[in-house]
Design an enzyme around this catalytic site. Sequence first.
Site, PDB file in Angstrom:
ATOM      1  N   HIS A   1     -63.955 -24.238   8.359  1.00 19.78           N
ATOM      2  CA  HIS A   1     -63.012 -23.359   8.067  1.00 19.78           C
ATOM      3  C   HIS A   1     -62.497 -22.893   7.566  1.00 19.78           C
ATOM      4  O   HIS A   1     -61.954 -21.583   6.528  1.00 19.78           O
ATOM      5  CB  HIS A   1     -61.537 -24.263   9.183  1.00 19.78           C
ATOM      6  CG  HIS A   1     -60.506 -23.170   9.065  1.00 19.78           C
ATOM      7  ND1 HIS A   1     -60.382 -22.387  10.265  1.00 19.78           N
ATOM      8  CD2 HIS A   1     -59.398 -23.283   8.623  1.00 19.78           C
ATOM      9  CE1 HIS A   1     -59.329 -21.831  10.656  1.00 19.78           C
ATOM     10  NE2 HIS A   1     -58.846 -22.334   9.548  1.00 19.78           N
TER      11      HIS A   1
ATOM     12  N   ASP B   1     -66.661 -23.530  11.537  1.00 17.05           N
ATOM     13  CA  ASP B   1     -65.926 -24.044  11.783  1.00 17.05           C
ATOM     14  C   ASP B   1     -65.428 -24.361  13.369  1.00 17.05           C
ATOM     15  O   ASP B   1     -66.131 -24.078  14.887  1.00 17.05           O
ATOM     16  CB  ASP B   1     -64.691 -22.883  12.144  1.00 17.05           C
ATOM     17  CG  ASP B   1     -63.537 -22.549  12.072  1.00 17.05           C
ATOM     18  OD1 ASP B   1     -63.263 -23.450  11.536  1.00 17.05           O
ATOM     19  OD2 ASP B   1     -62.821 -21.283  11.560  1.00 17.05           O
TER      20      ASP B   1
ATOM     21  N   SER C   1     -57.079 -18.074   9.247  1.00 17.95           N
ATOM     22  CA  SER C   1     -56.551 -18.837   9.983  1.00 17.95           C
ATOM     23  C   SER C   1     -55.347 -18.147  10.456  1.00 17.95           C
ATOM     24  O   SER C   1     -55.339 -16.771  11.293  1.00 17.95           O
ATOM     25  CB  SER C   1     -56.494 -20.085   9.332  1.00 17.95           C
ATOM     26  OG  SER C   1     -56.166 -20.879  10.350  1.00 17.95           O
TER      27      SER C   1
END
Length: 710
Positions: free
Chosen positions: A686, A654, A565
């Site tokens: 995610h 995601d 991320s």
Amino acid sequence: MSKQDESEAISLFKELAKYPEVRSAKFLNSQKHYMNVESVWTQRCLEKSESHKFKRNCLIDADTSEVITRSNPQLHLECDWHVISPSGQKSVVIRKHIPDKTKPAEEKWYFEVWASSGFCEKVINVSATEKHGAVYDDDGAFGSVAWNTAEDKIVYVAEKKKVESGSYFAKPSKCQDNPPEPGMKFVSTEDWGEMLVDKKQPVVCVIDLNSEEVKVVEQGLENMSCGQAVWCPDDKGVVFSAFFQEPFRLGMIYCPVRRSVLHHYNLETDSLKPLTDENGNISVRSARFSPDGSKLVYLECKAGGPHCRTQKLMLINWLEKEECSVLIDIFESASSDYDGFHGIYSQNLTVNCWDSCSTHVIFSTSCKSAKHIFSVELQTGSITRLTDTPGCWLVRDIQGDQMLASVSCIDMSPALVVASLKDLAKGMSLSWKYLDPVTRIPGIKWQFKSHVPRIPNPVYSSLTYESIVLQPSNRTSKGFILFPHGGPHSVFPAAYQIYFVSLVRLGFTVALVNYRGSTGFGEASILSLVGNIGDADVKDVHQCAEEILEEFQLDKDRVVLLGGSHGGFLAAHLLGQYPDFYKAAVIRNGVTNLVTMIALTDIPDWVLQEAKIAGYMPGKVPTAEVNSYLHSVSPVAHIDKIKAPTMLMIGKEDRRVPPSQSFEFYKALLCKGVKTRMFVYPDNSHPISSVEAESDSFINLYKWFITHMQ
């Protein structure tokens, strides 16, 4: 990489995967002298690529907290909720049932009311009432289930009933007085994003267990999404959070900053009253009544801005109907005062967060690179830390004078602990008793390291940040893995995590970097990063690498990057900004291009807020100048300088960081001749957290690092 290295990694991961993790824990059916603790655990089964879920019961002495008996693990039957009534004499189990597995859309929801004697008193098919859609699970955003004091009603959250629309060419039904408008079947309605897929408009519902009638609270809330409902002490109403969903919904998970109102609904008068300012720019959540029914606390922060900012703890004297007041305010800096307390960063309070005397509220929160449990005394506002050893402490439940918590640290797998709150009332330190044998992971040593930025922020000049350095204690380090967290406004606590432990046991030194902007260091640290992503955070992480290399005398030619991320955003930046320093990288669902991300992510506000684009409004199309700036602070701006072999890992579902971010970066690296490999994990979002994806990605990243450190 040799077959021996691969076999060692597989064997070690299988060994560490056997340690279970706490999913939930609570007190139930407790008596005067005894407390019964029920806990649910998950354990990875690598051979079957799934998690085993089991429960355990532990009987403890209410006076001494000593364990009397401990049950063997039992298979935990899947259900969405299991909630004990206030008296402990009943419980409700909520299950989803799909009669025909080939038609999952035809799911039905059942409420099972169980007596403490062990038999089922009643089963209610709430789907048959046709009042609402799917019942929400414990999703951390909306879902909640609670008994009233009389134990004849339950409040819960479900999807608003959808009016089915037919074709323009179908014959109208003669049975319907007001048939739905045709041609609306395929109208798009956005949901609440990552990990809340298909959750579009939650409504608060109340079921009468005697009449089996369901009341849906929706008048005056047509354009709101409601959840987190609790009963008022007199059973005459409920309090809940209502979130604004116009002009469109923004991702909720990891983002407790969505604008909302705290409402009180009176069942007797069918009336709705806001408890907080309907026009205010605030986010409110986690309403919790005191045991004596006199007080209500909840969390509040500014709406918008950084996604995980410092929260206020607010108080309403419920019986006196006073205006809300601040019990714990925003902490701007991580000062040494207040017993090491630096602010509240929790997204929710524990359901039972009060002591039995209704004088203290108890909560877990980040405290620099650890998580601790604190209490606040209502009369004086005094804040006290209730845990001493560094690690990750989480409040699980409070009943009477007993508190149940879980604790883990870098080299200790999760365990349950209890403490008597009688010591808190006496002003004494709590004495924690372990309900499980402590499992220490051998071969690891770790420590906190503080860093002073070489280039201080001109507004917040006194900030520092931290890293947690993990090293093998019984072998020479194979190399150095630099691992910044995602967010960016989150934190790596000193908690047990299988990835960290496995990498160190395999011989790596690992630095978990909590750069400026991390939670647990005060609001000023969070705000200091806004407008400085791609620069200040990158410099912090690289400075951390240089200082650890020097202090621990590590090999400068064997440094690699790992991040997901925003941590992936930083890893990609570091590859381009310091192309000769890092030898390889693994990037998991990383942000690579802010310009192309904004149209596809469930949090477009994140892009412009973190880049500090003035005048952002939802739906506002960025200008050419804004796009140029966003490109300049994105990793793709440095793509031509990247040399190090780069592995990309993607969760195909995601919604937070669109997979297209990694595809775009992957193709650009290929065109530049950089050695690249990409893994795409279906049915993962995610976190990339399914058992199969987690284990596969670990072995592949380990092989990648070993191969490119040669």
